[in-house]
Scaffold this active site. Structure first.
Site, PDB file in Angstrom:
ATOM      1  N   ASP A  67       0.807  -1.219   0.000  1.00  0.00           N
ATOM      2  CA  ASP A  67       0.000   0.000   0.000  1.00  0.00           C
ATOM      3  C   ASP A  67       0.841   1.270   0.000  1.00  0.00           C
ATOM      4  O   ASP A  67       2.063   1.227   0.172  1.00  0.00           O
ATOM      5  CB  ASP A  67      -0.963   0.005   1.202  1.00  0.00           C
ATOM      6  CG  ASP A  67      -0.283  -0.472   2.491  1.00  0.00           C
ATOM      7  OD1 ASP A  67       0.950  -0.378   2.578  1.00  0.00           O
ATOM      8  OD2 ASP A  67      -1.000  -0.930   3.391  1.00  0.00           O
ATOM      9  N   ASN A 136      -7.532  -3.369  14.100  1.00  0.00           N
ATOM     10  CA  ASN A 136      -8.918  -3.619  13.666  1.00  0.00           C
ATOM     11  C   ASN A 136      -8.999  -4.785  12.666  1.00  0.00           C
ATOM     12  O   ASN A 136     -10.033  -4.995  12.043  1.00  0.00           O
ATOM     13  CB  ASN A 136      -9.519  -2.350  13.040  1.00  0.00           C
ATOM     14  CG  ASN A 136      -8.785  -1.913  11.779  1.00  0.00           C
ATOM     15  OD1 ASN A 136      -7.811  -2.549  11.360  1.00  0.00           O
ATOM     16  ND2 ASN A 136      -9.259  -0.840  11.156  1.00  0.00           N
ATOM     17  N   HIS A 138      -7.186  -5.102   9.899  1.00  0.00           N
ATOM     18  CA  HIS A 138      -6.881  -4.811   8.493  1.00  0.00           C
ATOM     19  C   HIS A 138      -5.596  -5.509   8.050  1.00  0.00           C
ATOM     20  O   HIS A 138      -4.696  -5.763   8.845  1.00  0.00           O
ATOM     21  CB  HIS A 138      -6.867  -3.305   8.189  1.00  0.00           C
ATOM     22  CG  HIS A 138      -5.704  -2.527   8.681  1.00  0.00           C
ATOM     23  ND1 HIS A 138      -5.733  -1.161   8.847  1.00  0.00           N
ATOM     24  CD2 HIS A 138      -4.438  -2.903   9.043  1.00  0.00           C
ATOM     25  CE1 HIS A 138      -4.556  -0.742   9.273  1.00  0.00           C
ATOM     26  NE2 HIS A 138      -3.761  -1.774   9.405  1.00  0.00           N
ATOM     27  N   GLU A 143      -9.634  -2.087   5.204  1.00  0.00           N
ATOM     28  CA  GLU A 143     -10.288  -1.841   6.485  1.00  0.00           C
ATOM     29  C   GLU A 143     -11.526  -2.732   6.626  1.00  0.00           C
ATOM     30  O   GLU A 143     -11.997  -3.313   5.634  1.00  0.00           O
ATOM     31  CB  GLU A 143     -10.683  -0.350   6.577  1.00  0.00           C
ATOM     32  CG  GLU A 143      -9.521   0.629   6.421  1.00  0.00           C
ATOM     33  CD  GLU A 143      -8.565   0.674   7.623  1.00  0.00           C
ATOM     34  OE1 GLU A 143      -8.519  -0.289   8.411  1.00  0.00           O
ATOM     35  OE2 GLU A 143      -7.852   1.691   7.752  1.00  0.00           O
TER      36      GLU A 143
HETATM   37  P1  PGA Z   1       2.345  -1.992  12.527  1.00  0.00           P
HETATM   38  O1  PGA Z   1       1.139  -1.918  11.508  1.00  0.00           O
HETATM   39  O2  PGA Z   1       3.296  -3.009  11.980  1.00  0.00           O
HETATM   40  O3  PGA Z   1       2.931  -0.619  12.530  1.00  0.00           O
HETATM   41  O4  PGA Z   1       1.770  -2.403  13.852  1.00  0.00           O
HETATM   42  C1  PGA Z   1       0.548  -3.094  11.077  1.00  0.00           C
HETATM   43  C2  PGA Z   1      -0.646  -2.764  10.219  1.00  0.00           C
HETATM   44  O5  PGA Z   1      -1.328  -1.764  10.501  1.00  0.00           O
HETATM   45  O6  PGA Z   1      -0.922  -3.527   9.280  1.00  0.00           O
END
Ligand code: PGA
Length: 245
Positions: A67, A136, A138, A143
Site C-alpha cells: 500500500d 482492527n 486490516h 479496512e
Molecule cells: P504496525 O502496523 O506493523 O505498525 O503495527 C501493522 C498494520 O497496521 O498492518
C-alpha cells in the site's frame, strides 16, 4: 494456518528473516509482497545484515508493496516508498526498477490501481507475501467491511488506523486520509503468506484471527481460507488466543 510461537519481537524478526533468506536462496527470482509499519522493521534489518555478512543476493528478486498513502510522493519521508528505500532497498543489491510500490501521487489514481494489478500479473504473482495486522484486523489498508473480492483499490482510512499511524507524523492532521492498497483478492492470490505480530497491542486482533469466524468485518479472517499461511507471533500477541500452540 500454522502458528509459530516465539518469545519476543527479536525472535519474530529472526524467524521471519531466516524464512525469507531461505526462500531467496532457493528461488533467486522470487517475487515478494512486502509490508511497511513497525512490525517488519526488525526483519528487514536482519535481511540487510545477512546480505552484508553472507552475500545473499536480491539481484533477480522483485517486490510489490501492499500500500501507499494518497497525496504523498516517494520523496516524502512519510511515504511508504521512502520507508522501503531507507529501511531495506537501499541496503541490498536489489534493482530499484524491480521494487514496486503503488504511486500515491499519480494523477490518475484509478489507472494506477489497474496498472499495479497488471504489473503484478506480468511478474507471475507473489510467491511470498509478508503481512502485518492492524488492531482492527486490516491487512494492507483493507479496512473492516472491504469485499473479499477486492483488487488493488483506493480506500478511506479508518479513524482507528489514522490514530494508530499518527505516531509517525508531527500531528494527526498530517496523516493522509486515503490510500491505495492491494485488495483482499490480490493478497489471497499469493502462493504463500507470512503474517507477523508482536506485542500486547495485537493480542485482540490475533485472538480474533485464530478464532472461528471468517467475515468481511474482520479482514484478516479471510486468511483462514488460504492454503499456505504461517503466523509468526510472540507470546504477548498470542496472549488473548485460546488456541494451544
Ligand atoms: P504496525 O502496523 O506493523 O505498525 O503495527 C501493522 C498494520 O497496521 O498492518
Amino acid at each position: 494456518m500454522e502458528i509459530i510461537k516465539v518469545n519476543n519481537y527479536e525472535e519474530m524478526s529472526k524467524t521471519a528473516a531466516e524464512y525469507i533468506i531461505r526462500k531467496v536462496r532457493q528461488f533467486p527470482e522470487a517475487t515478494f509482497g512486502l509490508a511497511t509499519g513497525s512490525t517488519p522493521v526488525g526483519t528487514y534489518k536482519r535481511l540487510i545484515e545477512d546480505h552484508r555478512e553472507n552475500g545473499t543476493s536480491y539481484k533477480k528478486v522483485a517486490t510489490f508493496n501492499l500500500d501507499e498513502y494518497i497525496g504523498l510522493s516517494g520523496e516524502n519521508p512519510q511515504s511508504y516508498r521512502y520507508f522501503m528505500d531507507s529501511q531495506l532497498f537501499n541496503h541490498l543489491d536489489i534493482r530499484k526498477e524491480n521494487t514496486f510500490v503503488p504511486s500515491g501521487s499519480a494523477e490518475d489514481l484509478a489507472g494506477e490501481c489497474r496498472n499495479y494489478e497488471s504489473k503484478l500479473k506480468n511478474h507471475g504473482g507473489i510467491d511470498l507475501q509478508i503481512l502485518g495486522i492492524g488492531n482492527n484486523g486490516h491487512i494492507g489498508f483493507n479496512e473492516p467491511g472491504t469485499s473479499f473480492l477486492s483488487k488493488t483499490h483506493i480506500v478511506d482510512l479508518a479513524d482507528s488506523t489514522i490514530k494508530a499511524n499518527a505516531r509517525f507524523f508531527n500531528t494527526i492532521e498530517e496523516v493522509p486520509t486515503q490510500a491505495i492498497t492491494m485488495g483482499i483478492a490480490t493478497i489471497m492470490q499469493s502462493r504463500e503468506i507470512l503474517l507477523l505480530a508482536s506485542g500486547e497491542a495485537k493480542a485482540d486482533a490475533i485472538g480474533q484471527l485464530l478464532g472461528n469466524g471468517v467475515n468481511e468485518q474482520f479482514p484478516a479472517s479471510v486468511l483462514r481460507n488460504h492454503p499456505n499461511v504461517k503466523v509468526i507471533a510472540d507470546k504477548a500477541a498470542l496472549s488473548a488466543s485460546k488456541v494451544r500452540v
